[in-house]
Design a protein around this motif. Structure first.
Motif, PDB file in Angstrom:
ATOM      1  N   VAL A 171       9.942 -11.041   5.863  1.00  0.00           N
ATOM      2  CA  VAL A 171       9.333  -9.738   5.599  1.00  0.00           C
ATOM      3  C   VAL A 171      10.377  -8.636   5.730  1.00  0.00           C
ATOM      4  CG1 VAL A 171       7.564  -8.091   6.318  1.00  0.00           C
ATOM      5  CG2 VAL A 171       7.097 -10.551   6.442  1.00  0.00           C
ATOM      6  N   HIS A 172      10.414  -7.771   4.756  1.00  0.00           N
ATOM      7  CA  HIS A 172      11.277  -6.602   4.815  1.00  0.00           C
ATOM      8  C   HIS A 172      10.608  -5.469   4.045  1.00  0.00           C
ATOM      9  CE1 HIS A 172      12.341  -8.693   1.076  1.00  0.00           C
ATOM     10  NE2 HIS A 172      12.730  -7.517   0.600  1.00  0.00           N
ATOM     11  N   ALA A 173      10.995  -4.256   4.341  1.00  0.00           N
ATOM     12  CA  ALA A 173      10.370  -3.089   3.735  1.00  0.00           C
ATOM     13  C   ALA A 173      11.197  -2.598   2.556  1.00  0.00           C
ATOM     14  CB  ALA A 173      10.208  -1.969   4.759  1.00  0.00           C
ATOM     15  N   VAL A 174      10.512  -2.198   1.512  1.00  0.00           N
ATOM     16  CA  VAL A 174      11.179  -1.622   0.345  1.00  0.00           C
ATOM     17  C   VAL A 174      10.515  -0.281   0.036  1.00  0.00           C
ATOM     18  CG1 VAL A 174      11.788  -3.871  -0.600  1.00  0.00           C
ATOM     19  CG2 VAL A 174       9.654  -2.801  -1.268  1.00  0.00           C
ATOM     20  N   PRO A 175      11.271   0.688  -0.464  1.00  0.00           N
ATOM     21  CA  PRO A 175      10.676   1.983  -0.806  1.00  0.00           C
ATOM     22  C   PRO A 175       9.899   1.894  -2.112  1.00  0.00           C
ATOM     23  CG  PRO A 175      13.032   1.985  -1.284  1.00  0.00           C
ATOM     24  CD  PRO A 175      12.736   0.675  -0.619  1.00  0.00           C
ATOM     25  N   LEU A 176       8.701   2.455  -2.105  1.00  0.00           N
ATOM     26  CA  LEU A 176       7.874   2.456  -3.297  1.00  0.00           C
ATOM     27  C   LEU A 176       6.883   3.620  -3.201  1.00  0.00           C
ATOM     28  CD1 LEU A 176       7.061   0.871  -5.943  1.00  0.00           C
ATOM     29  CD2 LEU A 176       5.273  -0.194  -4.544  1.00  0.00           C
ATOM     30  N   PHE A 177       6.881   4.489  -4.183  1.00  0.00           N
ATOM     31  CA  PHE A 177       5.972   5.634  -4.232  1.00  0.00           C
ATOM     32  C   PHE A 177       6.085   6.509  -2.980  1.00  0.00           C
ATOM     33  CE2 PHE A 177       3.250   2.356  -6.579  1.00  0.00           C
ATOM     34  CZ  PHE A 177       3.790   2.698  -7.811  1.00  0.00           C
ATOM     35  N   GLY A 178       7.261   6.589  -2.404  1.00  0.00           N
ATOM     36  CA  GLY A 178       7.441   7.405  -1.224  1.00  0.00           C
ATOM     37  C   GLY A 178       6.951   6.776   0.064  1.00  0.00           C
ATOM     38  N   LEU A 179       6.603   5.499   0.045  1.00  0.00           N
ATOM     39  CA  LEU A 179       6.163   4.807   1.253  1.00  0.00           C
ATOM     40  C   LEU A 179       7.044   3.595   1.482  1.00  0.00           C
ATOM     41  CD1 LEU A 179       4.320   2.050   0.270  1.00  0.00           C
ATOM     42  CD2 LEU A 179       2.893   3.899  -0.560  1.00  0.00           C
ATOM     43  N   SER A 180       6.882   3.005   2.660  1.00  0.00           N
ATOM     44  CA  SER A 180       7.649   1.816   3.018  1.00  0.00           C
ATOM     45  C   SER A 180       6.733   0.605   2.892  1.00  0.00           C
ATOM     46  CB  SER A 180       8.178   1.943   4.451  1.00  0.00           C
ATOM     47  OG  SER A 180       8.973   0.832   4.800  1.00  0.00           O
ATOM     48  N   LEU A 181       6.966  -0.201   1.871  1.00  0.00           N
ATOM     49  CA  LEU A 181       6.074  -1.311   1.566  1.00  0.00           C
ATOM     50  C   LEU A 181       6.646  -2.632   2.083  1.00  0.00           C
ATOM     51  CD1 LEU A 181       3.432  -2.020  -0.091  1.00  0.00           C
ATOM     52  CD2 LEU A 181       5.025  -2.796  -1.857  1.00  0.00           C
ATOM     53  N   PRO A 182       5.917  -3.345   2.961  1.00  0.00           N
ATOM     54  CA  PRO A 182       6.387  -4.651   3.412  1.00  0.00           C
ATOM     55  C   PRO A 182       6.190  -5.709   2.331  1.00  0.00           C
ATOM     56  CG  PRO A 182       4.276  -4.167   4.409  1.00  0.00           C
ATOM     57  CD  PRO A 182       4.669  -2.947   3.621  1.00  0.00           C
ATOM     58  N   VAL A 183       7.236  -6.489   2.076  1.00  0.00           N
ATOM     59  CA  VAL A 183       7.163  -7.554   1.077  1.00  0.00           C
ATOM     60  C   VAL A 183       7.814  -8.818   1.642  1.00  0.00           C
ATOM     61  CG1 VAL A 183       7.201  -5.934  -0.856  1.00  0.00           C
ATOM     62  CG2 VAL A 183       9.337  -6.916  -0.021  1.00  0.00           C
ATOM     63  N   LEU A 222       0.882  -4.982  -8.086  1.00  0.00           N
ATOM     64  CA  LEU A 222       2.017  -5.300  -7.229  1.00  0.00           C
ATOM     65  C   LEU A 222       2.318  -6.785  -7.326  1.00  0.00           C
ATOM     66  CD1 LEU A 222       1.032  -2.540  -5.965  1.00  0.00           C
ATOM     67  CD2 LEU A 222       2.192  -3.308  -3.899  1.00  0.00           C
ATOM     68  N   ALA A 223       3.601  -7.130  -7.412  1.00  0.00           N
ATOM     69  CA  ALA A 223       4.026  -8.521  -7.517  1.00  0.00           C
ATOM     70  C   ALA A 223       4.270  -9.121  -6.136  1.00  0.00           C
ATOM     71  CB  ALA A 223       5.290  -8.617  -8.368  1.00  0.00           C
ATOM     72  N   ASP A 224       3.411  -8.770  -5.186  1.00  0.00           N
ATOM     73  CA  ASP A 224       3.517  -9.279  -3.818  1.00  0.00           C
ATOM     74  C   ASP A 224       2.228  -8.920  -3.098  1.00  0.00           C
ATOM     75  OD1 ASP A 224       5.609 -10.450  -1.799  1.00  0.00           O
ATOM     76  OD2 ASP A 224       4.599  -8.821  -0.711  1.00  0.00           O
ATOM     77  N   ALA A 225       1.859  -9.720  -2.095  1.00  0.00           N
ATOM     78  CA  ALA A 225       0.630  -9.452  -1.345  1.00  0.00           C
ATOM     79  C   ALA A 225       0.858  -9.409   0.155  1.00  0.00           C
ATOM     80  CB  ALA A 225      -0.424 -10.507  -1.684  1.00  0.00           C
ATOM     81  N   ALA A 226       2.120  -9.306   0.590  1.00  0.00           N
ATOM     82  CA  ALA A 226       2.411  -9.296   2.025  1.00  0.00           C
ATOM     83  C   ALA A 226       1.776  -8.108   2.731  1.00  0.00           C
ATOM     84  CB  ALA A 226       3.922  -9.307   2.258  1.00  0.00           C
ATOM     85  N   VAL A 227       1.532  -7.028   2.009  1.00  0.00           N
ATOM     86  CA  VAL A 227       0.914  -5.853   2.613  1.00  0.00           C
ATOM     87  C   VAL A 227      -0.499  -6.161   3.112  1.00  0.00           C
ATOM     88  CG1 VAL A 227      -0.064  -4.970   0.467  1.00  0.00           C
ATOM     89  CG2 VAL A 227       0.527  -3.386   2.295  1.00  0.00           C
ATOM     90  N   LEU A 228      -1.130  -7.218   2.610  1.00  0.00           N
ATOM     91  CA  LEU A 228      -2.491  -7.587   2.995  1.00  0.00           C
ATOM     92  C   LEU A 228      -2.529  -8.637   4.097  1.00  0.00           C
ATOM     93  CD1 LEU A 228      -4.016  -7.910  -0.588  1.00  0.00           C
ATOM     94  CD2 LEU A 228      -3.958  -5.884   0.883  1.00  0.00           C
ATOM     95  N   ASP A 229      -1.385  -9.007   4.635  1.00  0.00           N
ATOM     96  CA  ASP A 229      -1.312 -10.056   5.650  1.00  0.00           C
ATOM     97  C   ASP A 229      -2.203  -9.708   6.839  1.00  0.00           C
ATOM     98  OD1 ASP A 229      -0.289 -11.798   7.845  1.00  0.00           O
ATOM     99  OD2 ASP A 229       1.169 -12.361   6.340  1.00  0.00           O
ATOM    100  N   GLY A 230      -2.897 -10.710   7.353  1.00  0.00           N
ATOM    101  CA  GLY A 230      -3.821 -10.483   8.462  1.00  0.00           C
ATOM    102  C   GLY A 230      -3.201 -10.498   9.839  1.00  0.00           C
ATOM    103  N   ARG A 238       1.418  -1.657   7.296  1.00  0.00           N
ATOM    104  CA  ARG A 238       0.626  -2.213   6.208  1.00  0.00           C
ATOM    105  C   ARG A 238      -0.602  -1.350   5.932  1.00  0.00           C
ATOM    106  NH1 ARG A 238       1.681  -6.921   9.058  1.00  0.00           N
ATOM    107  NH2 ARG A 238      -0.519  -7.249   9.592  1.00  0.00           N
ATOM    108  N   GLU A 239      -1.224  -0.861   6.996  1.00  0.00           N
ATOM    109  CA  GLU A 239      -2.387   0.006   6.816  1.00  0.00           C
ATOM    110  C   GLU A 239      -2.002   1.289   6.082  1.00  0.00           C
ATOM    111  OE1 GLU A 239      -4.137   0.686  10.616  1.00  0.00           O
ATOM    112  OE2 GLU A 239      -5.118  -1.273  10.689  1.00  0.00           O
ATOM    113  N   ALA A 240      -0.880   1.879   6.486  1.00  0.00           N
ATOM    114  CA  ALA A 240      -0.426   3.108   5.831  1.00  0.00           C
ATOM    115  C   ALA A 240      -0.120   2.850   4.360  1.00  0.00           C
ATOM    116  CB  ALA A 240       0.804   3.663   6.545  1.00  0.00           C
ATOM    117  N   ALA A 241       0.510   1.711   4.068  1.00  0.00           N
ATOM    118  CA  ALA A 241       0.863   1.393   2.684  1.00  0.00           C
ATOM    119  C   ALA A 241      -0.378   1.150   1.835  1.00  0.00           C
ATOM    120  CB  ALA A 241       1.778   0.171   2.650  1.00  0.00           C
TER     121      ALA A 241
END
Length: 253
Positions: A171-183, A222-230, A238-241
């Motif tokens: 897991v690492h964060a990438v910038p997207l739409f001004g937020l930090s998205l975990p992928v 989005l070509a990833d779903a790590a932001v939805l990890d439980g 993840r909630e903020a993203a």
């Protein structure tokens, strides 16, 4: 007469208190939340359980994604896209989340495309290599789908989903739409040559996300779903993203 008057006064007082309590509840919990459809193989709505009995005796744990979505929307799980047997028909829903969905049948592809073109708003998580942990073994039909299979509808909209199997896991964060998205092991979208798709799509984050105008509707993929990890670790990010993503696609700017 005095006793009867006191009883009447007490009854009226109770009625007033009930009305005030109902009004306070209505102010705290608006009843007119928009309906949001959810179509997913992830354990967002029901959770993971061995059978129905186990599902009914879960310890009250609710997936954080469900909790977050239900703050602003009336969430409705869907088993079929466009099916007439759904409690809420697709044409009665303005917003839809597809989160690592199963492969769509031809009729479902048609129904989804028609719904978007009619003005629907779709947030789609299409992960080519899902990394979320599951209690179920590989091959178990109850396990979330590890590889998303949506090529027909993506190509219809002018997109090709690609995956680099040489990239490092983690897991690492990438910038997207001004937020930090975990992928984690994300895919990348490529725009098909002009004429091979019927949508107007723009890529973001080096292809990590695609925003498309399809007829009267809009799609954010989005070509990833790590932001939805439980998992609990990193949940605040993840909630903020997810909050930012839903606001981007479902709220009018």
């Amino acid at each position: 007469m005095a006793r009867r008057s006191r009883n009447l006064a007490a009854l009226l007082l109770v009625l007033v208190l009930v009305v005030l309590a109902a009004a306070a509840w209505a102010m705290r919990e608006p009843r007119d939340k928009p309906v949001l459809g959810l179509f997913s193989t992830l354990p967002i709505y029901w959770g993971e359980a061995e059978d129905l009995n186990a599902l009914l005796v879960l310890d009250g744990h609710t997936h954080w994604v469900r909790t977050l979505l239900e703050r602003d929307y009336t969430l409705r799980p869907l088993d079929v896209i466009g099916g007439a047997s759904q409690p809420v028909p697709l044409d009665k829903i303005s917003y839809l989340v597809l989160a690592q969905p199963r492969a769509l049948a031809p009729a479902e592809n048609v129904a989804l495309d028609r719904w978007v073109r009619g003005g629907g708003r779709l947030l789609l998580f299409a992960d080519p290599m899902l990394t979320e942990h599951s209690h179920f073994a590989l091959g178990d039909p109850r396990r979330p789908h590890g590889v998303v299979l949506l090529s027909p509808i993506l190509r219809r909209w002018g997109l090709d989903l690609q995956f680099d199997d040489a990239q490092p896991a983690g897991v690492h964060a990438v910038p997207l739409f001004g937020l930090s998205l975990p992928v984690d092991l994300p895919g990348r979208f490529r725009l098909l040559p002009q004429g091979e798709g019927t949508g107007a799509c723009t890529l973001h984050g080096a292809g990590l996300a695609a925003e498309c105008t399809i007829g009267k509707g809009r799609v954010l993929i989005l070509a990833d779903a790590a932001v939805l990890d439980g998992e609990n670790a990193g949940r605040a990010a993840r909630e903020a993203a997810l909050t930012a993503l839903t606001a981007r696609i479902f709220r009018d700017n």
